[in-house]
Design a protein around this motif. Sequence first.
Motif, PDB file in Angstrom:
ATOM      1  N   CYS A 364       0.825  -1.216   0.000  1.00 42.74           N
ATOM      2  CA  CYS A 364       0.000   0.000   0.000  1.00 42.74           C
ATOM      3  C   CYS A 364       0.858   1.264   0.000  1.00 42.74           C
ATOM      4  O   CYS A 364       0.567   2.230  -0.710  1.00 42.74           O
ATOM      5  N   MET A 365       1.944   1.261   0.776  1.00 42.80           N
ATOM      6  CA  MET A 365       2.790   2.438   0.845  1.00 42.80           C
ATOM      7  C   MET A 365       3.559   2.658  -0.455  1.00 42.80           C
ATOM      8  O   MET A 365       3.755   3.799  -0.884  1.00 42.80           O
ATOM      9  N   VAL A 366       3.989   1.577  -1.081  1.00 44.04           N
ATOM     10  CA  VAL A 366       4.684   1.709  -2.373  1.00 44.04           C
ATOM     11  C   VAL A 366       3.739   2.300  -3.414  1.00 44.04           C
ATOM     12  O   VAL A 366       4.112   3.216  -4.170  1.00 44.04           O
ATOM     13  N   ILE A 367       2.511   1.803  -3.462  1.00 41.78           N
ATOM     14  CA  ILE A 367       1.518   2.326  -4.417  1.00 41.78           C
ATOM     15  C   ILE A 367       1.256   3.799  -4.155  1.00 41.78           C
ATOM     16  O   ILE A 367       1.233   4.626  -5.084  1.00 41.78           O
ATOM     17  N   THR A 368       1.072   4.168  -2.885  1.00 42.38           N
ATOM     18  CA  THR A 368       0.813   5.573  -2.536  1.00 42.38           C
ATOM     19  C   THR A 368       1.975   6.457  -2.931  1.00 42.38           C
ATOM     20  O   THR A 368       1.781   7.547  -3.497  1.00 42.38           O
ATOM     21  N   ALA A 369       3.198   6.018  -2.634  1.00 44.02           N
ATOM     22  CA  ALA A 369       4.380   6.817  -2.951  1.00 44.02           C
ATOM     23  C   ALA A 369       4.521   7.041  -4.452  1.00 44.02           C
ATOM     24  O   ALA A 369       4.833   8.156  -4.906  1.00 44.02           O
ATOM     25  N   VAL A 370       4.281   6.008  -5.239  1.00 46.17           N
ATOM     26  CA  VAL A 370       4.401   6.120  -6.698  1.00 46.17           C
ATOM     27  C   VAL A 370       3.363   7.089  -7.248  1.00 46.17           C
ATOM     28  O   VAL A 370       3.681   7.975  -8.071  1.00 46.17           O
ATOM     29  N   VAL A 371       2.121   6.957  -6.812  1.00 44.65           N
ATOM     30  CA  VAL A 371       1.052   7.830  -7.312  1.00 44.65           C
ATOM     31  C   VAL A 371       1.323   9.290  -6.946  1.00 44.65           C
ATOM     32  O   VAL A 371       1.200  10.197  -7.783  1.00 44.65           O
ATOM     33  N   LEU A 372       1.725   9.543  -5.684  1.00 42.19           N
ATOM     34  CA  LEU A 372       1.989  10.919  -5.255  1.00 42.19           C
ATOM     35  C   LEU A 372       3.210  11.499  -5.965  1.00 42.19           C
ATOM     36  O   LEU A 372       3.229  12.693  -6.308  1.00 42.19           O
ATOM     37  N   ALA A 373       4.223  10.671  -6.205  1.00 44.47           N
ATOM     38  CA  ALA A 373       5.421  11.155  -6.902  1.00 44.47           C
ATOM     39  C   ALA A 373       5.095  11.590  -8.325  1.00 44.47           C
ATOM     40  O   ALA A 373       5.655  12.570  -8.836  1.00 44.47           O
ATOM     41  N   VAL A 374       4.172  10.905  -8.950  1.00 45.85           N
ATOM     42  CA  VAL A 374       3.819  11.197 -10.341  1.00 45.85           C
ATOM     43  C   VAL A 374       2.791  12.317 -10.453  1.00 45.85           C
ATOM     44  O   VAL A 374       2.893  13.206 -11.315  1.00 45.85           O
ATOM     45  N   GLU A 375       1.807  12.319  -9.556  1.00 44.04           N
ATOM     46  CA  GLU A 375       0.641  13.183  -9.742  1.00 44.04           C
ATOM     47  C   GLU A 375       0.559  14.379  -8.803  1.00 44.04           C
ATOM     48  O   GLU A 375      -0.190  15.315  -9.064  1.00 44.04           O
TER      49      GLU A 375
END
Length: 454
Positions: A364-375
């Motif tokens: 969950c944290m990896v998914i959140t970090a990736v989405v926030l880094a991109v968007e």
Amino acid sequence: MAGGGVESGATGKRAHLYEHKFTHYFAFTCVVGALGGSLFGYDLGVSGGVTSMDDFLKEFFPKVYRRKNMHLNETDYCKYDDQVLTLFTSSLYISALVMTFFASPLTRSKGRRASIIVGAVSFLIGAILNAAAKNIAMLIIGRVFLGGGIGFGNQAVPLYLSEMAPAKNRGAVNQLFQFTTCAGILVANLVNYITNKIHPHGWRISLGLAGVPAVLMLIGGLMCAETPNSLVEQGRLEEARKVLEKVRGTKNVDAEFEDLKEASEEARAVKSPFKTLLKRKYRPQLIIGALGIPAFQQLTGNNSILFYAPVIFQSLGFGANAALFSSFITNGALLVATVISMFMVDKFGRRKFFLEAGFEMICCMVITAVVLAVEFGHGKVLGKGISAFLVIVIFLFVLAYGRSWGPLGWLVPSELFPLEIRSAAQSMVCLLYTSVFDLLGYQSQCLHQERPCQ
């Protein structure tokens, strides 16, 4: 300790001979003891919401209020970047950290119940000061008293529940502390959602209602008995046996009582619990129970998510009310997860829950970090679809935490340590808990300085 690698020090060698029946008195003592979690939970939930309320910011932090409403292209993290506001939130945890060391000798010499009562009184004073605050100084002093209440409560309540519980049901009973913590967070979010519409003093209602669980805990603490373990440790053997018979619902408590007396003899031989805790024979318990588990519990980041949930959801594009409501829903997941853990942890063991749910949290944290880094960032507003997706991911993260590291972070340390070092070890647990929480809070400030707000 079921499913673990270190045997619990809380269960005696005659454990297979223990007998118990359910009694209403035992249920009452558990409910009263568990109220200590509601103090921490309510404050954790209410403070983040109050610091996002315009009426509160206008009165005490006008610069933050103006920045919040004028700099439309800034993220909310920049708008709330204020050292005094950070002091308001962190002063409670600094106070809790200090007070846990005062709680340890009181818990050992006068009993767990004494620390629970002192914690309730301190928290009640803090709630009154915060609700009646006229300036920042009153707010900070109130937060210090709240921290004192949490320091004493967090030190004594897990021990009280663990020692009152029958050995076979200790996992479920001890998790009542986490359950009431989650319930406190959930109630606080609901209160904030309602009081945010009450102008101009809705924030006073939110902060003042913290006194309700404190009063209940104080009254209950005065009515409940001390734990048999503590009474034996104080040499009050006849009283200890009567309490043990009352909470176990049977006169046949000879085996458990003999184990308590033997543990007490070892405890009385220890003159300095903190020095004893550092001895080689207790090193596995020290590293795993007093240092590792509480530190990693905080490093999951879940309490930071819960504390700053309204601000996080505003940053993701929700309005103030929607943010409070979204954090209310997310905290509902924490409560449900705790109930799941209460009914299943004694069956499947602690280790399996740590591993399985821990893997989910990493994903969950990896998914959140990736989405926030991109968007996220640079004045961009997240789309509703992405915002909703992140809320779901956070929901799943909290659901995993709530059945693993959340409750087990308190349960497992209380099981690992024998009576002679139990209060000192619990102080170490609280020290690590509050220290890492504060470090995570200040880390956020350091990150802001690396990318200064405009």
